[in-house]
Scaffold this active site. Structure first.
Site, PDB file in Angstrom:
ATOM      1  NE  ARG A  21      -7.342 -35.761   0.082  1.00 37.96           N
ATOM      2  CZ  ARG A  21      -7.284 -35.098   1.232  1.00 37.96           C
ATOM      3  NH1 ARG A  21      -7.246 -35.772   2.363  1.00 37.96           N
ATOM      4  NH2 ARG A  21      -7.256 -33.783   1.258  1.00 37.96           N
ATOM      5  CG  HIS A  76     -10.746 -36.073   7.388  1.00 43.76           C
ATOM      6  ND1 HIS A  76     -10.035 -37.191   7.016  1.00 43.76           N
ATOM      7  CD2 HIS A  76      -9.924 -35.006   7.144  1.00 43.76           C
ATOM      8  CE1 HIS A  76      -8.851 -36.828   6.562  1.00 43.76           C
ATOM      9  NE2 HIS A  76      -8.755 -35.511   6.615  1.00 43.76           N
ATOM     10  CB  CYS A  84      -7.164 -31.525  10.151  1.00 41.35           C
ATOM     11  SG  CYS A  84      -8.218 -30.681   8.946  1.00 41.35           S
ATOM     12  CG  ASP A 105     -10.843 -28.083   8.475  1.00 45.02           C
ATOM     13  OD1 ASP A 105      -9.705 -27.766   8.084  1.00 45.02           O
ATOM     14  OD2 ASP A 105     -11.533 -28.954   7.918  1.00 45.02           O
ATOM     15  CD  GLN A 140      -6.473 -34.812  10.649  1.00 47.01           C
ATOM     16  OE1 GLN A 140      -5.935 -34.810   9.543  1.00 47.01           O
ATOM     17  NE2 GLN A 140      -5.791 -34.648  11.771  1.00 47.01           N
ATOM     18  NE  ARG A 180      -4.600 -38.474   8.600  1.00 43.74           N
ATOM     19  CZ  ARG A 180      -4.969 -37.883   7.459  1.00 43.74           C
ATOM     20  NH1 ARG A 180      -5.032 -36.562   7.390  1.00 43.74           N
ATOM     21  NH2 ARG A 180      -5.289 -38.589   6.389  1.00 43.74           N
TER      22      ARG A 180
END
Length: 341
Positions: free
Chosen positions: A101, A128, A264, A224, A131, A292
């Site tokens: 990450r 991402h 998310c 988001d 996700q 996830r």
């Protein structure tokens, strides 16, 4: 060639579907698959703070019979003088996969180019993809299918989530609409890649500045945060720019009557989404967060099986493991050469 998962279109439509199938099987039988038994270790590296990514990978690797090795770059050589290449060459001799990450996509690409174990993008500034596997799994659970569904992303079109929705949604054969201020449009090359993929799968891609036009009749509405990590100094300017892109009841009224809402997380309640929407009956964010875990377990199992023979798995269930940690008789079958996307 080692298979990695650095961006959403690293998977073909069939491969994406296979991983989602496997995720459904693993969710239904959470403790059945142990392809990391031994246990094999997976390095999970964090440049950015995290809740869902850290917990879901740690728990997921453990569920698969493996040992999660959580590394903070602030306390490792990767955060200082060591290059991604050197780190990758060391880790590949000790772990079965690397999850990172981070900020720049280039670091992930450098690491992947210099290791024989799969590298997974757990988030970068550009994409991402983990996700999105969870999001697609959630949409499929609630809508029954992916192909032909219309999804509207409202907000920062240059964000990793918007760009991953373009690529992953197009791969799934969905109709993806992104509504963003012109200064925050998705990267032109990402849009082009998504358009090419959509042409193959029967999906479509639309980028507009009018959020109502994007949401009109949509089956899924997504947003988001307007202020991603590392953008905090731009907060006030961003709040002013995105003010008309807030998802509230009035915005959701333009979507299909049975549309669902996704985010998310973490959410800035009252900014990109109102409490009435995120806590309302259309919101499926908690299923999305849970997924996830299941999507990432399936991804890791699929990648390890694919790389074991050099060909992608079909998504058949992984039901056990040998004493050495290699998958047992339930290993996904290998049927075709790796995709080049």
């Amino acid at each position: 060639m080692t298979r990695h998962f650095l961006r959403d279109d690293d998977l073909s439509q069939a491969e994406q579907s296979a991983i989602l199938d496997l995720a459904e099987q693993m969710k239904a039988d959470r403790w059945g698959a142990k392809p990391l038994a031994g246990p094999q270790s997976v390095a999970v590296i964090f440049d950015k703070s995290s809740t869902r990514t850290r917990v879901s990978f740690h728990v997921g690797i453990s569920d698969l019979g493996g040992s999660p090795l959580i590394i903070s770059t602030a306390n490792s050589q990767l955060g200082g003088k060591e290059t991604p290449t050197d780190t990758a060459r060391v880790l590949e001799r000790m772990v079965s996969a690397i999850v990172w990450r981070t900020y720049g996509q280039a670091g992930l690409e450098e690491m992947a180019a210099n290791t024989s174990v799969p590298v997974v993008n757990a988030l970068s500034d550009d994409f991402h993809p983990c996700q999105l596997l969870a999001d697609l799994l959630t949409i499929r659970e609630h809508r029954g299918t992916l192909a032909g569904q219309t999804v509207a992303f409202v907000g920062d079109g240059a964000s990793n989530m918007a760009q991953s929705y373009l690529l992953a949604g197009a791969t799934a054969g969905m109709h993806v609409r992104v509504a963003a201020p012109s200064a925050f449009s998705p990267a032109a090359d990402v849009v082009s890649d998504a358009e090419r993929r959509a042409a193959e799968t029967g999906g479509s891609v639309l980028v507009v500045t009018d959020p109502v036009a994007a949401v009109a009749g949509a089956d899924v509405v997504v947003t988001d945060t307007w202020v991603s990590m590392g953008k905090e100094d731009e907060k006030q300017a961003r709040l002013d720019t995105f003010n008309g892109y807030r998802v509230d009841d009035a915005m959701m009224a333009h979507a299909a009557d049975d549309a669902v809402f996704m985010h998310c997380l973490p959410a800035d309640r009252g900014f990109e989404v109102t409490a009435e929407v995120i806590d309302g009956p259309r919101s499926i964010i908690w299923d999305e967060a849970e997924n996830r875990l299941h999507a990432q377990k399936a991804l890791l199992a699929w990648l390890l099986a694919a790389n074991a023979t050099g060909a992608p798995a079909t998504g058949a269930p992984v039901t056990g493991a040998t004493a050495t940690g290699a998958p047992a008789t339930g290993t996904p079958a290998m049927t075709s050469a790796p995709a080049t996307a």
